[in-house]
Design a protein around this motif. Structure first.
Motif, PDB file in Angstrom:
ATOM      1  N   ARG A 198       0.861  -1.191   0.000  1.00 32.15           N
ATOM      2  CA  ARG A 198       0.000   0.000   0.000  1.00 32.15           C
ATOM      3  C   ARG A 198       0.889   1.230   0.000  1.00 32.15           C
ATOM      4  O   ARG A 198       1.917   1.276   0.668  1.00 32.15           O
ATOM      5  CB  ARG A 198      -0.893   0.010   1.231  1.00 32.15           C
ATOM      6  CG  ARG A 198      -1.651   1.332   1.408  1.00 32.15           C
ATOM      7  CD  ARG A 198      -2.546   1.342   2.615  1.00 32.15           C
ATOM      8  NE  ARG A 198      -3.777   0.626   2.278  1.00 32.15           N
ATOM      9  CZ  ARG A 198      -4.221  -0.457   2.896  1.00 32.15           C
ATOM     10  NH1 ARG A 198      -3.539  -0.961   3.910  1.00 32.15           N
ATOM     11  NH2 ARG A 198      -5.335  -1.028   2.522  1.00 32.15           N
ATOM     12  N   SER A 242      -4.114   3.564   5.046  1.00 29.83           N
ATOM     13  CA  SER A 242      -5.305   2.806   4.664  1.00 29.83           C
ATOM     14  C   SER A 242      -6.529   3.729   4.651  1.00 29.83           C
ATOM     15  O   SER A 242      -6.540   4.777   5.308  1.00 29.83           O
ATOM     16  CB  SER A 242      -5.540   1.658   5.652  1.00 29.83           C
ATOM     17  OG  SER A 242      -6.019   2.182   6.880  1.00 29.83           O
ATOM     18  N   ASP A 261      -8.109   3.285  -2.488  1.00 33.75           N
ATOM     19  CA  ASP A 261      -6.793   2.826  -2.043  1.00 33.75           C
ATOM     20  C   ASP A 261      -5.786   3.036  -3.167  1.00 33.75           C
ATOM     21  O   ASP A 261      -6.173   3.160  -4.331  1.00 33.75           O
ATOM     22  CB  ASP A 261      -6.846   1.346  -1.673  1.00 33.75           C
ATOM     23  CG  ASP A 261      -6.044   1.026  -0.421  1.00 33.75           C
ATOM     24  OD1 ASP A 261      -5.102   1.773  -0.107  1.00 33.75           O
ATOM     25  OD2 ASP A 261      -6.357   0.022   0.239  1.00 33.75           O
TER      26      ASP A 261
END
Length: 89
Positions: free
Chosen positions: A16, A20, A35
């Motif tokens: 990522r 988040s 995301d």
């Protein structure tokens, strides 16, 4: 005529970029949240709202969306949070 870049459907998710959606307050813990991810091959995957239809007619001159492309929108603070994770080169 082939294009100089093609998305690789065989790649996988690596990490990522940024925080988040939960950390940024952009979800109610549903699976439909924005995301940003780096893929194993170095490309970037963006999960966001598909606004191709409403924004497609508002594109600046010289900008187009291919038949297999979409205009995807994510919250501004999500991209700002990802900035430290994005390499300069």
């Amino acid at each position: 005529m082939s294009r100089p870049w093609e998305a690789d459907p065989a790649t996988t998710f690596k990490r990522r970029l940024g925080k988040s959606p939960q950390e940024l307050g952009h979800t109610t813990d549903n699976p439909d949240c924005p995301d940003i991810w780096e893929l194993e091959n170095g490309d970037i995957a963006v999960i966001g709202r598909d606004l191709t239809e409403p924004l497609g007619g508002k594109l600046p001159a010289g900008v187009s969306v291919g038949a297999d492309e979409r205009i995807v929108v994510v919250p501004r603070n999500m991209l700002i949070a990802a900035k430290p994770d994005i390499p300069n080169v």
